[in-house]
Structures are given as structure tokens and as C-alpha cells.
Write an enzyme that holds these catalytic residues in place. Sequence first.
Site, PDB file in Angstrom:
ATOM      1  N   ASP A 171       5.099  -8.773  -5.461  1.00 17.28           N
ATOM      2  CA  ASP A 171       4.809  -7.945  -4.223  1.00 17.28           C
ATOM      3  C   ASP A 171       5.791  -7.073  -4.372  1.00 17.28           C
ATOM      4  O   ASP A 171       7.007  -7.269  -4.231  1.00 17.28           O
ATOM      5  CB  ASP A 171       4.962  -8.506  -3.052  1.00 17.28           C
ATOM      6  CG  ASP A 171       4.622  -7.720  -1.749  1.00 17.28           C
ATOM      7  OD1 ASP A 171       5.137  -6.641  -1.778  1.00 17.28           O
ATOM      8  OD2 ASP A 171       3.837  -8.150  -0.944  1.00 17.28           O
ATOM      9  N   HIS A 172       5.521  -5.753  -4.840  1.00 18.71           N
ATOM     10  CA  HIS A 172       6.482  -4.742  -5.399  1.00 18.71           C
ATOM     11  C   HIS A 172       7.618  -4.569  -4.125  1.00 18.71           C
ATOM     12  O   HIS A 172       8.603  -3.995  -4.669  1.00 18.71           O
ATOM     13  CB  HIS A 172       5.916  -3.607  -6.132  1.00 18.71           C
ATOM     14  CG  HIS A 172       5.460  -2.523  -5.216  1.00 18.71           C
ATOM     15  ND1 HIS A 172       4.305  -2.555  -4.540  1.00 18.71           N
ATOM     16  CD2 HIS A 172       6.181  -1.338  -4.756  1.00 18.71           C
ATOM     17  CE1 HIS A 172       4.025  -1.524  -3.898  1.00 18.71           C
ATOM     18  NE2 HIS A 172       5.218  -0.720  -3.837  1.00 18.71           N
ATOM     19  N   ASP A 229      -4.966  -4.161   1.924  1.00 17.67           N
ATOM     20  CA  ASP A 229      -4.077  -3.458   0.944  1.00 17.67           C
ATOM     21  C   ASP A 229      -2.552  -3.473   1.337  1.00 17.67           C
ATOM     22  O   ASP A 229      -1.603  -3.638   0.382  1.00 17.67           O
ATOM     23  CB  ASP A 229      -4.590  -1.921   0.910  1.00 17.67           C
ATOM     24  CG  ASP A 229      -3.795  -1.169  -0.130  1.00 17.67           C
ATOM     25  OD1 ASP A 229      -3.678  -1.413  -1.115  1.00 17.67           O
ATOM     26  OD2 ASP A 229      -3.532   0.082  -0.179  1.00 17.67           O
ATOM     27  N   HIS A 234       2.641  -6.553   1.643  1.00 20.47           N
ATOM     28  CA  HIS A 234       3.991  -5.941   1.895  1.00 20.47           C
ATOM     29  C   HIS A 234       4.497  -6.174   3.075  1.00 20.47           C
ATOM     30  O   HIS A 234       5.576  -6.609   3.240  1.00 20.47           O
ATOM     31  CB  HIS A 234       3.781  -4.462   1.541  1.00 20.47           C
ATOM     32  CG  HIS A 234       3.173  -4.176   0.042  1.00 20.47           C
ATOM     33  ND1 HIS A 234       3.403  -4.895  -0.778  1.00 20.47           N
ATOM     34  CD2 HIS A 234       2.273  -3.125   0.031  1.00 20.47           C
ATOM     35  CE1 HIS A 234       2.796  -4.360  -1.815  1.00 20.47           C
ATOM     36  NE2 HIS A 234       2.134  -3.328  -1.445  1.00 20.47           N
TER      37      HIS A 234
HETATM   38  C1  BG6 Z   1       0.173  -0.441  -2.725  1.00 21.25           C
HETATM   39  C2  BG6 Z   1      -0.961  -0.082  -2.345  1.00 21.25           C
HETATM   40  O1  BG6 Z   1       0.229  -1.880  -2.997  1.00 21.25           O
HETATM   41  O2  BG6 Z   1       1.403   0.226  -2.398  1.00 21.25           O
HETATM   42  C3  BG6 Z   1      -1.170   1.510  -2.033  1.00 21.25           C
HETATM   43  O3  BG6 Z   1      -2.063  -0.699  -2.878  1.00 21.25           O
HETATM   44  C4  BG6 Z   1       0.290   1.938  -1.382  1.00 21.25           C
HETATM   45  O4  BG6 Z   1      -2.405   1.751  -1.292  1.00 21.25           O
HETATM   46  C5  BG6 Z   1       1.421   1.391  -1.955  1.00 21.25           C
HETATM   47  O5  BG6 Z   1       0.183   3.360  -1.532  1.00 21.25           O
HETATM   48  C6  BG6 Z   1       2.726   1.713  -1.336  1.00 21.25           C
HETATM   49  O6  BG6 Z   1       3.676   1.610  -2.360  1.00 21.25           O
HETATM   50  P1  BG6 Z   1       5.238   2.317  -1.954  1.00 21.25           P
HETATM   51  O7  BG6 Z   1       6.047   1.559  -2.817  1.00 21.25           O
HETATM   52  O8  BG6 Z   1       4.709   3.568  -2.381  1.00 21.25           O
HETATM   53  O9  BG6 Z   1       5.364   2.437  -0.670  1.00 21.25           O
END
Ligand code: BG6
Length: 479
Positions: A171-172, A229, A234
Amino acid sequence: MSFTADRLLLFGATGDLAQRMLLPSLFALDADGLLAPDLKIVGTARSQMTDGEYRNFARAALEKYLPADRRGRMAEFLNRLSYQPLDATTLEGYDDLAAKVGTPQRGLAIFLSTAPSLFGPTIKGLQSAGLTGETVRMCLEKPLGTDLASSCEINDAVAAAFPEDRIFRIDHYLGKETVQNLLALRFANIMFEPLWNAAHIDHVQITVAETVGLEGRVAFYDDAGAIRDMVQNHMLQLLALVAMEPPAHFDATAVRDEKVKVLRALRPVEPAQTVTGQYRAGAIQGNAVPGYDEELGKDSDTETFVAIKAHVDNWRWKGVPFYLRTGKRMPKRVTEIVIQFACVPHSIFEGKGATMQPNRLVIGIQPEENITLSLMAKVPGLDREGIRLRSVPLNIAMPDAFSGAVRRIAYERLLLDLVEGDQTLFVRRDEVEAQWEWVDAIRAGWKADDITPKTYTAGSWGPSAAIALAERDGVTWHE
Ligand code: BG6
């Protein structure tokens, strides 16, 4: 499990994530001397390419996506790369892939950045080629399913070849520096934890607002929608970090044990406690943008915005609402957590005409990494007409506080943890499943009540019902 892999195998090596995030992150780690000198990176995907062609492909991606201040000599990094074409759906080809990977001296880390439908066949192929042994770690990129059942299917397929302590689910958001800083803020300071509960916190807000729209991910996004999503993964991870009990240690078991307790304590949500929206044409920061239906080329019932009033039903959080909202095409890009403290129990200044505002802690995760605590202070003066108090911010801008430190993107941290075998910032199976269970129930409620998204103008904060969701509790979204 504590070995540093000397082979990294990337599935989906020609994909968007590899180009935008994985290759630039690996390059940046290498440039800073953080990758073992003998680490070899093998890319695989369906396209036919030689090693040399893949290196050129990687060079182009680095030139396009690396920030100018992080570019440097690429030759040494590119020399680590090789490539093996593979149709992941058939068993043929995996032996050649294994030959390309060679015999790792210490261990192999595999990163699956492919469609989840390929996970099952890929695991079988890896098994057939002897690439699932005890020194192999498996890293999975989202989406891990579309609901609890499909997520269990994926998890079962992976578990057939890898025990949980060798599975790394990304989960980045957990790789973001400011998200980890939330733990430092809570557990490395004495002053917050005694107040971090229902007796002293009125409510919590978590906002993840984006200005982007579909970004070409038409099919994927229209099948997912904002709740699957962004919320399922997140936002629930952010909520879990805010709400969890102090773990005894900062390690994978202790941290994840505490997070999963929170996720399991989430109260099922009635549809009336949610608002969904879909953007229509509007303007973001002065630029006209089309509506979701126009970008998609058809009508759709997919939500591009969702707001939810959630509760964690446990002793600490009894009665404290957690307002969550996320959306595409919002007026600005911002991810933040707002902790709204309660009012002081008694105002000694009341008879002197002063009004009080309760303290508020705002943890800005992106784009600004700021921690702001609003405190009440006396407006200077002789107070002949009564005491005046005003809320003033105590503001820490992280980039200023740590001006010398390299700002790393989430994947740099996560790839290094994968290669080194630290699971703390990866999501465990029980967490993913608790997340899905909660989200599935919300979606089932929408379906049962025939709820479809309300429209909102691109560049606004979502449908007005989202404002009402908070305002009927006397709460204003922080903007
Ligand atoms: C991803 C989603 O996991 O996270 C995208 O699939 C979203 O829709 C993105 O834009 C957002 O990541 P960050 O790091 O730009 O907040």
C-alpha cells in the site's frame, strides 16, 4: 528471512508503474549506494525485447520520470538490468525465466505489478520453475481483488506457494515519509497520547483530494470507483495508524497486530452515513476539464467521490466520528488528517467576553508536509473591554525542519524494505480482508438502496450532501 536479496524479478516490467515509479526508485537507491553491489534486476513482460532493448526502454523511462535533481550516471544501474519475455498465462517460458534469474546467492525478491487475473497463473508458473523456494519473497501490487471473495482467491493462490512471512502486499501510502511520521508524532512524544481518545478528541477528518481525473485508466477506474480505489486501502490504513493502540515495538508483527484490531472494530456503515459523487465538467485552478461521463465516453454509476462517517467501536474511540472523504477533480491536491480536540471543560475567560476554539492538529501528508497545532493565545492589549483570545498556529514545515534530508518517494522505501525483508510497512492478509469486509458491506448497502452518485462540478469539494454529512453534526470540513 533476514537476508538481502541479490535478485529482483519484476513482472509488469514494461508497465506504467515500472516506468513511473519502480525503475526511477531503484535507480535512486542505486545512485545513493543503497543497493547491494551484486543485486541483479530481471524484468519480464509479454513484449519481445532483448536485454539491450530493455535497457534502452529503462533509460527512456528514467529520463522521462526522474526529477532533474536526481538524475545521474545511468550506465551502472542499467547494467544491473536484463529482460526475459514471458506469456505469464502458460507454463512454457518459466524455465527460461528461471534460467535468466540464475541461482541467487542469498535470495530472490519478486514484484508482481500485473493484472490480478495473472497472479494465479504466475504463481503456478513460478512453482513449476522452482522459483518459490525458501529464499524467495513475493511482493504484490494493488488491486488485490475487487471484493472480499476475490481478494481471498488471490490470497489463497499466493498462500499456496508462499507463507505469509514471505508475502509483501504494497500500500504505497505506507511508504510515504509523512505517513510514517504519524507514528513518530504519536509515539515519540509524550503530549499527544494521553489526549488521543474519546475523552479529548471530538472528531477526526481524513481527506485525500486529487485534482486529476481518469488519467487514461478508464476501464480499471470505472470498475473500481473511489471507495475501492482509495478508501479500501490507503484511507483505511491512514485511519488504522491514527486509531491504533501503541504497539510494543516498531516491527511487522506488533504494528500490524494493532492496525488489524482497529480495522476489525470499524462499525458497519449505513448508506445514510455516506455520500457518493461523480464529477461533471468544470475547472481546476482555472483550466477547463471535462466531466467523468465525457472522459469515459458513456454514462456510468461509478463514484469518483465518496464521503463516509465512520466509527471505531472500541473503548478508546467510543462515539468519535471519523469523517473520510476522497475524490477526483477536487479544487486542490491535498492529503491530510485533522484531529479536532474537544473544548476545555470550563472556560475561565467566559465572564470576560472571550470565545474559545478547541485545539486542532492538522497533519499534512501531501503535497505540503506540515504539522500544525492550533493553540489559543491572548490577543495583546490592555483588555479594558474584555479579554480577546485567538487561535494561532504552531507550525512545523517538515522540509524546513529537515532541510538537508533527501525526500524519497514511497516506492524507494518499499522496494528497499522488500529487498531487505522488512514487512513492517506492508499489509498483512488479515488487514486486507478486514478492509474488504467493511467496504463490501457499504457497497452492498448502496446496491440495496439503489444509491447512485450525485453529480458535482469538477473543481468543487464534491456534492453538497458531503458538506451536510459533517454539518449536521456541527462539523465543518477543513479546507
Ligand atoms: C492509487 C490510485 O492507488 O493512488 C490512484 O489507484 C490515485 O487512483 C493514487 O491517484 C494516489 O496516490 P498518490 O501517492 O498520488 O496520493
